[in-house]
Design an enzyme around this catalytic site. Structure first.
Site, short mmCIF file in Angstrom:
data_model
loop_
_atom_site.label_atom_id
_atom_site.label_comp_id
_atom_site.label_asym_id
_atom_site.label_seq_id
_atom_site.Cartn_x
_atom_site.Cartn_y
_atom_site.Cartn_z
NE ARG A 195 6.57 -1.66 38.60
CZ ARG A 195 7.84 -2.04 38.63
NH1 ARG A 195 8.33 -2.64 39.71
NH2 ARG A 195 8.62 -1.82 37.58
N GLY A 241 3.97 12.45 4.73
CA GLY A 241 3.35 11.25 5.26
C GLY A 241 1.94 11.55 5.72
CG PHE A 285 -1.95 1.02 1.33
CD1 PHE A 285 -3.19 0.83 0.75
CD2 PHE A 285 -1.72 2.20 2.03
CE1 PHE A 285 -4.19 1.80 0.86
CE2 PHE A 285 -2.70 3.17 2.15
CZ PHE A 285 -3.94 2.97 1.55
N GLY A 341 5.62 -1.06 3.54
CA GLY A 341 5.81 -2.44 3.96
C GLY A 341 5.57 -3.42 2.82
CD GLU A 355 -1.37 1.98 7.48
OE1 GLU A 355 -2.30 2.70 7.09
OE2 GLU A 355 -0.66 1.31 6.71
N GLY A 375 16.03 -7.66 36.86
CA GLY A 375 17.16 -7.93 35.96
C GLY A 375 16.85 -9.00 34.94
CD GLN A 426 -1.69 -7.50 44.51
OE1 GLN A 426 -2.55 -6.70 44.87
NE2 GLN A 426 -1.41 -8.61 45.22
CB THR A 482 4.08 7.19 3.41
OG1 THR A 482 3.04 7.09 4.36
CG2 THR A 482 5.21 8.03 3.98
#
Length: 624
Positions: A355, A164, A156, A198, A451, A428, A353, A159
């Site tokens: 978070r 854009g 497609f 794309g 998009e 970590g 919780q 752009t």
């Protein structure tokens, strides 16, 4: 073709293997199998199981842990895997029409395996294919079969290098030559090159190219889509006059070949014009069923809504994966405890919780919204395919455009923030590449940009709402829309007179309470934005300047609050249906309330400022 999964619930939803999560699963207040059947449905669960089983047993989809593929090898594998998906024939064209929700289900399954594969398949079928189907006519139906047989591979191309989001400034041209009955597709210079497309980098053979249509006499009729062959399907060599190439390595989604293309007076047949919104006769006369140029332009870009709704779904997949990884880790990771001898799971800590659990609720709410919006989009596309040019159809297109323009930002930002929170919540160990959190974060990142840049898209939604209010003020028009997302605004004066009151915290556990507060907030922001816009114009600002000056502190929060309200409203209605199993009502109600309150809490400063203004009517802050 992949074999379907047969058997009862045991085959469809087998028990989890015994392990460290058993204790938490045993404490559940509901059946996870019943929840899966309610949220997905048995038919959809079998469909997904079929896909996953096929991928698990196919050596082409085998992963090599720790292996760093070269860019070319990764893209080659991604194309071969996409080709294999079509060979499995999980979803025929007939199935798409019969069970449209299987389309996002397939894309979500592919996204769980690899975002690059999902994006490649999506761009070929939903974005390229939908553009051909919804913007073309009967003469273009032969392309649909070739899309699903992969005789052609599509992209497609809207752009350009220099433009854009500002689609009206696209500079690729299509001049009609009545002598040969051809259009001449041309890129005037390098800045007009199609960019970031794309599938275009290595594999696309055909493109839906957007260009400004000119007829004899140099009359320009604006942007129109054309099917243009850019490569030979057998050799993948560029067609004469086409310069096409790959963009190179990106921050993420490197299995997807984003590319660029320039056209040097490339001639295509007159029938290459996707002519749903406008056509050119063999003699060179332009004809269109749309007298309103703006309406025609909106229809010509209808394919963008398909892409945005699909991106919304992909962002939800990324959030689902991240939150599942982080919650399972948190349930097994033990740190500290009431005594030195006893450590507890980090999921037991309120901070953990706080978070993670809101993002779990967001995953459920946004998943339901993405499905419902996809069905709305299907209704719109079927109307266009049947030649419906009614006022309702046009309004449906505008409403879906507004919802998709804010839906993509909300989902992609929520996923991006959620993935980062999950990464940090795993400590970590969250930084190890093998846990996928880094890949998910990088692969989700472009969802915030392609998009349509998220911040730019939000202006589309705020403009839609401001336009409705302007009609109300000037003509006394009612707030009405086909999907009823704005109908509540008809009572906005009385809503603004309401006061948010609850007698206890328990009252807030009903998402209807947060819904009422959200409606007040949207009405308040709409009124304030409208007043700010008119104030800017009265002070001498042009319409362009006035809208820019309103966007940061008014238009942007208006668009986000409106979309959050829509998501909350749809999820609230979904989990309070009579058909909800009694054993699931409590947990689904809590999920709905958690998402609503968490989202609303992000507007706490706005709500506080609004209440102070109501208490002191003469007070105006400096932002106004």
């Amino acid at each position: 073709m992949a074999p379907t999964v047969e058997g009862g619930d045991a085959a469809l939803l087998p028990e989890f293997p015994r392990g460290p999560l058993d204790a938490y699963r045993a404490r559940a207040s509901f059946s996870w199998k019943e929840l899966a059947l309610f949220t997905e449905g048995e038919d959809m669960l079998r469909f997904k199981k079929t896909i996953f089983s096929a991928l698990e047993n196919d050596p082409l989809f085998a992963r090599s842990p720790g292996a760093d593929l070269s860019l070319d090898r990764y893209r080659e594998l991604n194309f071969l895997r996409c080709k294999r998906i079509f060979e499995y024939d999980f979803l025929s064209v007939e199935d798409m029409f019969k069970s449209p929700l299987k389309v996002p289900a397939l894309i979500q399954c592919l996204g769980m395996y690899d975002s690059s594969l999902a994006a490649k398949y999506l761009l070929h079928t939903l974005v390229f294919g939908s553009a051909v189907y919804s913007s073309g006519s009967e003469r273009h139906l032969t392309y649909i079969q070739k899309i699903f047989s992969m005789e052609i591979f599509g992209c497609f191309a809207l752009t350009e290098l220099s433009h854009g989001s500002n689609t009206k400034a696209i500079r690729t041209t299509a001049h009609y030559d009545p002598a040969t009955k051809e259009f001449i597709i041309h890129s005037p210079d390098f800045e007009a090159a199609k960019f970031w497309v794309g599938n275009m980098g290595k594999t696309a053979t055909h493109a839906v190219v957007f260009a400004k249509l000119h007829v004899p006499g140099d009359q320009c009729h604006g942007l129109h889509p054309f099917i243009v062959q850019i490569r030979d399907p057998k050799t993948l060599l560029p067609m004469p006059g086409v310069m096409v190439g790959d963009m190179g390595k990106k921050l993420g989604q490197n299995g997807l070949d984003n590319g660029f293309a320039m056209f040097h007076k490339v001639r295509v047949p007159r029938q290459s014009l996707l002519n749903r919104m406008g056509d050119v006769t063999p003699e060179g006369t332009y004809v269109s069923p749309f007298k309103d140029v703006r309406q025609r332009f909106g229809v010509s870009l209808g394919g963008l809504s398909s892409g945005r709704v699909s991106i919304l779904s992909l962002a939800v997949v990324n959030l689902k994966l991240a939150i599942a990884i982080a919650l399972r880790f948190s349930a097994t990771r033990r740190q500290f405890g009431p005594t030195q001898e006893e450590e507890i799971a980090v999921l037991e800590y309120p901070m953990q919780q706080c978070r993670l659990l809101p993002y779990l609720a967001a995953a459920y709410a946004l998943d339901h919204f993405s499905k419902s919006l996809f069905l709305d989009l299907v209704e719109l596309q079927r109307g266009r395919a049947s030649g419906d040019c009614s006022a309702r159809q046009a309004e449906l297109g505008r409403e879906i455009h507004a919802l998709a323009s804010a839906g993509k930002p909300l989902a992609s930002w929520t996923a991006q923030q959620g993935i980062q929170e999950c990464r940090e919540a795993c400590g970590g160990h969250g930084y190890l590449a093998m846990n996928r959190l880094g890949v998910l974060r990088d692969d989700n990142d472009p969802n915030c940009t392609y998009e349509g840049d998220n911040n730019v898209l939000l202006q589309q939604t705020s403009n839609y709402l401001l336009g409705l209010l302007a009609h109300r003020v000037q003509d006394g028009a009612c707030f009405r829309s086909p999907l009823k997302s704005v109908d509540f605004l008809d009572a906005y004066p009385s809503i603004l007179d309401q006061k948010f009151e609850v007698s206890s915290v328990a009252d807030c556990l009903d998402s209807a309470v947060a819904l009422a507060a959200y409606k007040w907030l949207v009405c308040y922001l709409l009124r304030e934005t409208y007043q700010k816009l008119n104030q800017e114009k009265r002070s001498g600002s042009s319409d362009f300047e006035a809208r820019n000056n309103c966007q940061v502190s008014h238009g942007r929060p208006l668009a986000l609050a409106f979309l959050e309200l829509t998501v909350v409203q749809r999820f609230h209605e979904h989990v309070h249906q009579p058909c909800v199993p009694p054993s699931l009502r409590a947990v689904l109600g809590r999920l709905s309330a958690l998402y609503a309150l968490w989202s609303l809490s992000r507007h706490a400063a706005l709500l506080y400022r609004a209440e102070r203004r109501r208490s002191c009517p003469g007070r105006r802050d400096r932002s106004s």
